[in-house]
Structure formats: structure tokens, C-alpha cells
Scaffold this motif. Structure first.
Motif, PDB file in Angstrom:
ATOM      1  N   MET A   1     -12.621 -61.104  54.035  1.00 31.09           N
ATOM      2  CA  MET A   1     -13.695 -61.486  53.148  1.00 31.09           C
ATOM      3  C   MET A   1     -13.520 -62.950  52.791  1.00 31.09           C
ATOM      4  SD  MET A   1     -14.759 -60.048  49.437  1.00 31.09           S
ATOM      5  CE  MET A   1     -16.360 -59.596  49.981  1.00 31.09           C
ATOM      6  N   GLN A   2     -14.517 -63.697  53.023  1.00 24.99           N
ATOM      7  CA  GLN A   2     -14.486 -65.142  52.809  1.00 24.99           C
ATOM      8  C   GLN A   2     -13.165 -65.683  53.346  1.00 24.99           C
ATOM      9  OE1 GLN A   2     -15.891 -66.212  48.871  1.00 24.99           O
ATOM     10  NE2 GLN A   2     -17.891 -65.358  49.298  1.00 24.99           N
ATOM     11  N   SER A   8     -11.434 -56.653  53.122  1.00 23.16           N
ATOM     12  CA  SER A   8     -12.286 -56.490  51.946  1.00 23.16           C
ATOM     13  C   SER A   8     -12.396 -55.019  51.583  1.00 23.16           C
ATOM     14  CB  SER A   8     -13.677 -57.061  52.215  1.00 23.16           C
ATOM     15  OG  SER A   8     -14.385 -56.247  53.130  1.00 23.16           O
ATOM     16  N   ASP A   9     -12.644 -54.749  50.313  1.00 23.57           N
ATOM     17  CA  ASP A   9     -12.877 -53.372  49.881  1.00 23.57           C
ATOM     18  C   ASP A   9     -14.103 -52.807  50.581  1.00 23.57           C
ATOM     19  OD1 ASP A   9     -10.667 -53.591  48.276  1.00 23.57           O
ATOM     20  OD2 ASP A   9     -11.766 -53.620  46.387  1.00 23.57           O
ATOM     21  N   ASP A  10     -15.125 -53.630  50.771  1.00 19.93           N
ATOM     22  CA  ASP A  10     -16.330 -53.181  51.456  1.00 19.93           C
ATOM     23  C   ASP A  10     -16.002 -52.687  52.862  1.00 19.93           C
ATOM     24  OD1 ASP A  10     -19.253 -52.871  51.398  1.00 19.93           O
ATOM     25  OD2 ASP A  10     -19.259 -54.452  52.915  1.00 19.93           O
ATOM     26  N   ASN A  43      -8.741 -70.921  46.991  1.00 19.50           N
ATOM     27  CA  ASN A  43      -9.666 -70.969  48.131  1.00 19.50           C
ATOM     28  C   ASN A  43      -9.942 -69.601  48.749  1.00 19.50           C
ATOM     29  OD1 ASN A  43      -7.159 -70.624  49.175  1.00 19.50           O
ATOM     30  ND2 ASN A  43      -7.346 -72.145  50.786  1.00 19.50           N
ATOM     31  N   ASP A  44      -9.517 -68.492  48.104  1.00 18.39           N
ATOM     32  CA  ASP A  44      -9.791 -67.160  48.646  1.00 18.39           C
ATOM     33  C   ASP A  44     -11.288 -66.877  48.706  1.00 18.39           C
ATOM     34  OD1 ASP A  44      -7.176 -66.483  49.126  1.00 18.39           O
ATOM     35  OD2 ASP A  44      -6.981 -65.125  47.416  1.00 18.39           O
ATOM     36  N   GLY A  69     -13.112 -61.456  42.827  1.00 16.28           N
ATOM     37  CA  GLY A  69     -12.712 -60.320  43.661  1.00 16.28           C
ATOM     38  C   GLY A  69     -13.121 -58.996  43.046  1.00 16.28           C
ATOM     39  N   ILE A  70     -12.938 -58.858  41.739  1.00 12.18           N
ATOM     40  CA  ILE A  70     -13.346 -57.634  41.039  1.00 12.18           C
ATOM     41  C   ILE A  70     -14.857 -57.463  41.132  1.00 12.18           C
ATOM     42  CG2 ILE A  70     -13.479 -56.507  38.778  1.00 12.18           C
ATOM     43  CD1 ILE A  70     -10.698 -56.407  40.068  1.00 12.18           C
TER      44      ILE A  70
END
Length: 104
Positions: A1-2, A8-10, A43-44, A69-70
């Protein structure tokens, strides 16, 4: 993710849905996600959530990354539950939150 190094959780939720669809039989699936695990690097993500207050620049940056992130997790979890609700079999989801909280 990014720019994060973690799945990613998705993506994890989508893989879980694929597993649920593989059989009509009952199954036990344990999913542990990593998206919001430390460290919370500047930068995450492209942070759209900004924080203010009496914090160091580094602490603000970490808190913004953690909060972003949350936010991504909230949206992914909403989609996941929506998809689970469309499946024509009994499914129980138990959601446990871990201890990867930010240290300010």
C-alpha cells in the motif's frame, strides 16, 4: 500500500474472501494483518490527516502516519464486512485489535 513495506489490510481481506469462496464447507481462518505495524515512517503513506499539538515534529509525523493507516484499515474493514454480508452461508467474524500502538 502506497510506500509501506507491509501488505495492506485491504489486500489481506481480499485474500481472505477468496479463501472463504473456495469451499461450501465450514472453515476456520485466522488472519493477522501487518499494515499498521511499527515503525510508522513519514514516507509510508501520503498522509491526508494532520495532527497538531505540543509534540515534536517526529512525533507528529509518526502520529499522522499511524492515523492514516488506521483510516485505510477502517475503509478496508467496511468493504470486507460488506462483502462477507453478501455471501450465502453462515460466517462469524471476530475482530481483535493488537497492541501495535504508537509511542509518543
Amino acid at each position: 500500500m502506497q510506500n509501506s513495506n507491509y501488505i495492506s489490510d485491504d489486500s489481506a481481506f481480499k485474500e481472505t474472501l477468496k479463501q472463504v469462496d473456495r469451499t461450501k464447507k465450514g472453515q476456520f481462518i485466522q488472519l493477522t494483518t501487518m499494515q499498521n505495524h511499527m515503525p510508522y515512517l513519514t514516507n509510508d503513506y501520503q498522509n491526508t490527516i494532520k495532527v497538531s499539538g505540543d509534540l515534536t515534529k517526529n512525533s507528529k509525523s509518526e502520529l499522522e502516519t499511524y492515523t492514516q493507516g488506521i483510516n485505510f484499515t477502517d475503509k478496508a474493514l467496511k468493504r470486507f464486512i460488506s462483502e462477507i454480508n453478501k455471501i450465502d452461508k453462515k460466517i462469524t467474524v471476530v475482530f481483535l485489535r493488537g497492541s501495535s500502538t504508537i509511542r509518543l
